[in-house]
Structure formats: structure tokens, C-alpha cells
Design a protein around this motif. Structure first.
Motif, PDB file in Angstrom:
ATOM      1  N   GLU A   1       0.849  -1.191   0.000  1.00  0.00           N
ATOM      2  CA  GLU A   1       0.000   0.000   0.000  1.00  0.00           C
ATOM      3  C   GLU A   1       0.882   1.236   0.000  1.00  0.00           C
ATOM      4  O   GLU A   1       2.093   1.146   0.220  1.00  0.00           O
ATOM      5  CB  GLU A   1      -0.947   0.012   1.198  1.00  0.00           C
ATOM      6  CG  GLU A   1      -0.274   0.285   2.514  1.00  0.00           C
ATOM      7  CD  GLU A   1      -1.233   0.372   3.680  1.00  0.00           C
ATOM      8  OE1 GLU A   1      -2.447   0.229   3.486  1.00  0.00           O
ATOM      9  OE2 GLU A   1      -0.742   0.578   4.804  1.00  0.00           O
TER      10      GLU A   1
ATOM     11  N   LEU B   1      -2.792  -3.640  -2.455  1.00  0.00           N
ATOM     12  CA  LEU B   1      -2.449  -4.647  -3.455  1.00  0.00           C
ATOM     13  C   LEU B   1      -2.130  -5.937  -2.723  1.00  0.00           C
ATOM     14  O   LEU B   1      -1.278  -5.960  -1.842  1.00  0.00           O
ATOM     15  CB  LEU B   1      -1.238  -4.188  -4.271  1.00  0.00           C
ATOM     16  CG  LEU B   1      -0.603  -5.206  -5.207  1.00  0.00           C
ATOM     17  CD1 LEU B   1      -1.571  -5.613  -6.300  1.00  0.00           C
ATOM     18  CD2 LEU B   1       0.681  -4.644  -5.794  1.00  0.00           C
TER      19      LEU B   1
ATOM     20  N   VAL C   1      -0.792  -9.647  -3.379  1.00  0.00           N
ATOM     21  CA  VAL C   1      -0.088 -10.440  -4.389  1.00  0.00           C
ATOM     22  C   VAL C   1       0.025 -11.885  -3.920  1.00  0.00           C
ATOM     23  O   VAL C   1       0.467 -12.154  -2.800  1.00  0.00           O
ATOM     24  CB  VAL C   1       1.322  -9.864  -4.645  1.00  0.00           C
ATOM     25  CG1 VAL C   1       2.049 -10.671  -5.701  1.00  0.00           C
ATOM     26  CG2 VAL C   1       1.239  -8.408  -5.039  1.00  0.00           C
TER      27      VAL C   1
ATOM     28  N   ILE D   1       4.847  -4.162  -8.148  1.00  0.00           N
ATOM     29  CA  ILE D   1       4.126  -2.884  -8.045  1.00  0.00           C
ATOM     30  C   ILE D   1       3.947  -2.273  -9.423  1.00  0.00           C
ATOM     31  O   ILE D   1       2.859  -1.825  -9.786  1.00  0.00           O
ATOM     32  CB  ILE D   1       4.867  -1.918  -7.101  1.00  0.00           C
ATOM     33  CG1 ILE D   1       4.772  -2.412  -5.650  1.00  0.00           C
ATOM     34  CG2 ILE D   1       4.320  -0.503  -7.221  1.00  0.00           C
ATOM     35  CD1 ILE D   1       5.657  -1.655  -4.679  1.00  0.00           C
TER      36      ILE D   1
ATOM     37  N   ALA E   1       1.302  -4.230 -11.344  1.00  0.00           N
ATOM     38  CA  ALA E   1      -0.050  -3.951 -10.846  1.00  0.00           C
ATOM     39  C   ALA E   1      -0.535  -2.576 -11.292  1.00  0.00           C
ATOM     40  O   ALA E   1      -1.704  -2.417 -11.667  1.00  0.00           O
ATOM     41  CB  ALA E   1      -0.076  -4.048  -9.322  1.00  0.00           C
TER      42      ALA E   1
ATOM     43  N   TRP F   1      -4.223  -1.044 -11.057  1.00  0.00           N
ATOM     44  CA  TRP F   1      -4.271  -0.782  -9.620  1.00  0.00           C
ATOM     45  C   TRP F   1      -4.033   0.698  -9.378  1.00  0.00           C
ATOM     46  O   TRP F   1      -3.038   1.254  -9.813  1.00  0.00           O
ATOM     47  CB  TRP F   1      -3.232  -1.616  -8.889  1.00  0.00           C
ATOM     48  CG  TRP F   1      -3.128  -1.314  -7.415  1.00  0.00           C
ATOM     49  CD1 TRP F   1      -4.136  -1.251  -6.514  1.00  0.00           C
ATOM     50  CD2 TRP F   1      -1.921  -1.058  -6.677  1.00  0.00           C
ATOM     51  NE1 TRP F   1      -3.647  -0.979  -5.264  1.00  0.00           N
ATOM     52  CE2 TRP F   1      -2.282  -0.855  -5.337  1.00  0.00           C
ATOM     53  CE3 TRP F   1      -0.578  -0.986  -7.021  1.00  0.00           C
ATOM     54  CZ2 TRP F   1      -1.353  -0.587  -4.339  1.00  0.00           C
ATOM     55  CZ3 TRP F   1       0.344  -0.724  -6.025  1.00  0.00           C
ATOM     56  CH2 TRP F   1      -0.045  -0.528  -4.711  1.00  0.00           C
TER      57      TRP F   1
ATOM     58  N   PRO G   1      -3.492   2.932  -6.221  1.00  0.00           N
ATOM     59  CA  PRO G   1      -3.329   2.844  -4.770  1.00  0.00           C
ATOM     60  C   PRO G   1      -3.979   3.992  -4.005  1.00  0.00           C
ATOM     61  O   PRO G   1      -4.169   3.888  -2.800  1.00  0.00           O
ATOM     62  CB  PRO G   1      -1.810   2.844  -4.578  1.00  0.00           C
ATOM     63  CG  PRO G   1      -1.264   3.460  -5.803  1.00  0.00           C
ATOM     64  CD  PRO G   1      -2.223   3.145  -6.906  1.00  0.00           C
TER      65      PRO G   1
ATOM     66  N   PHE H   1      -6.901  -5.003  -4.323  1.00  0.00           N
ATOM     67  CA  PHE H   1      -6.642  -5.363  -5.713  1.00  0.00           C
ATOM     68  C   PHE H   1      -5.804  -6.631  -5.673  1.00  0.00           C
ATOM     69  O   PHE H   1      -4.676  -6.621  -5.184  1.00  0.00           O
ATOM     70  CB  PHE H   1      -5.885  -4.230  -6.413  1.00  0.00           C
ATOM     71  CG  PHE H   1      -5.665  -4.455  -7.876  1.00  0.00           C
ATOM     72  CD1 PHE H   1      -6.629  -4.085  -8.797  1.00  0.00           C
ATOM     73  CD2 PHE H   1      -4.485  -5.016  -8.345  1.00  0.00           C
ATOM     74  CE1 PHE H   1      -6.424  -4.282 -10.160  1.00  0.00           C
ATOM     75  CE2 PHE H   1      -4.273  -5.218  -9.698  1.00  0.00           C
ATOM     76  CZ  PHE H   1      -5.249  -4.850 -10.598  1.00  0.00           C
ATOM     77  N   GLU H   2      -6.359  -7.720  -6.146  1.00  0.00           N
ATOM     78  CA  GLU H   2      -5.672  -9.008  -6.079  1.00  0.00           C
ATOM     79  C   GLU H   2      -4.928  -9.299  -7.369  1.00  0.00           C
ATOM     80  O   GLU H   2      -5.472  -9.149  -8.457  1.00  0.00           O
ATOM     81  CB  GLU H   2      -6.668 -10.120  -5.759  1.00  0.00           C
ATOM     82  CG  GLU H   2      -7.304  -9.943  -4.401  1.00  0.00           C
ATOM     83  CD  GLU H   2      -8.217 -11.082  -4.010  1.00  0.00           C
ATOM     84  OE1 GLU H   2      -8.090 -12.180  -4.598  1.00  0.00           O
ATOM     85  OE2 GLU H   2      -9.049 -10.863  -3.123  1.00  0.00           O
ATOM     86  N   LEU H   3      -3.684  -9.717  -7.220  1.00  0.00           N
ATOM     87  CA  LEU H   3      -2.835 -10.039  -8.358  1.00  0.00           C
ATOM     88  C   LEU H   3      -2.209 -11.410  -8.102  1.00  0.00           C
ATOM     89  O   LEU H   3      -1.427 -11.569  -7.170  1.00  0.00           O
ATOM     90  CB  LEU H   3      -1.745  -8.973  -8.521  1.00  0.00           C
ATOM     91  CG  LEU H   3      -0.801  -9.112  -9.703  1.00  0.00           C
ATOM     92  CD1 LEU H   3      -1.565  -8.971 -11.018  1.00  0.00           C
ATOM     93  CD2 LEU H   3       0.290  -8.060  -9.632  1.00  0.00           C
TER      94      LEU H   3
END
Length: 124
Positions: free
Chosen positions: A42, A51, A53, A80, A83, A88, A90, A97-99
Motif C-alpha cells: 500500500e 495490493l 499479491v 508494483i 499492478a 491498480w 493505490p 486489488f488481487e494479483l
């Protein structure tokens, strides 16, 4: 969801300071190697969207000794950037936000080098 300051690390990606954190203890599913290794990112100085991950491997402290890897700052920075390129924001409020990264994604993020996995049962 906010990342706790204790146990987290600061990292700068493209001039923006982020905070990233790996959960201190595995969840039950992560401990059994049913769930992937994860870390969260974040903005360091503002609240916003986190985020989350997921990596294609288990945690090093998983009970069953599946393949694992170390999360290094270079991987966090590359993730980062990926994303941000995938949408994404931030600074926006909302759910995480899922990655979910694959082996191919890790190879691409590490400049063509395949990920170096470690098998805990081979440590000596």
C-alpha cells in the motif's frame, strides 16, 4: 484494510513510497501448503486500495515442505509496476486489488530469469 507499520518495509517504486508486508504467521491453509504465499502493498503515507499479491509457491514455514522462494525488494518493485500497469490505483478507496502471479509472470518480472525455488527438505 491497512498494513501494520510494525514488521513492514518501505520501498520506492517510480518515485512513490510504498509499504509492503508478509504475514508473520501462516494461515492454516498456507501452513498446509493449500494456499499460496502472499504479500500486501500500500501507499506509505496515505490510505487507499491495498495490493494483495499471490505467488505460485508455498511459504518457507509451511508444514509440508513444498517449493518456496524468498520475496526480495526487486520482486516487490517489479510487482508494483505490473499492478499499476494492470489498473491498480493505490490512491483509490475500495477492496484489495488481487494479483495472482504465475511462473511465467515471475520470469518476466525478473528480466527473463526463471524463479529460484527452494525445497526445504533439501536444506542442510
Amino acid at each position: 484494510m491497512a498494513i501494520p507499520k510494525k514488521g513492514s518495509r518501505l520501498i520506492t517504486a517510480d518515485g512513490t513510497v510504498f509499504r509492503w508486508h508478509v504475514r508473520r504467521k501462516p494461515t492454516y491453509c498456507q501452513g498446509n501448503s493449500w494456499g499460496p504465499m502472499t504479500f500486501a502493498v500500500e501507499l506509505a503515507d496515505a490510505s487507499g486500495r491495498v495490493l494483495l499479491v499471490s505467488l505460485p509457491c508455498s511459504r518457507p514455514d509451511a508444514w509440508w515442505g513444498e517449493r518456496t522462494m524468498a520475496i526480495r525488494p526487486a520482486l516487490v518493485t517489479a510487482t508494483i509496476r505490473m499492478a499499476l500497469g494492470n489498473g491498480w490505483n493505490p490512491q483509490q478507496a475500495g477492496n484489495a486489488f488481487e494479483l495472482a502471479l504465475t511462473d511465467d509472470d515471475l520470469t518476466e518480472l525478473m528480466n527473463g530469469q526463471p524463479p529460484a525455488y527452494d525445497a526445504p527438505f533439501m536444506r542442510r
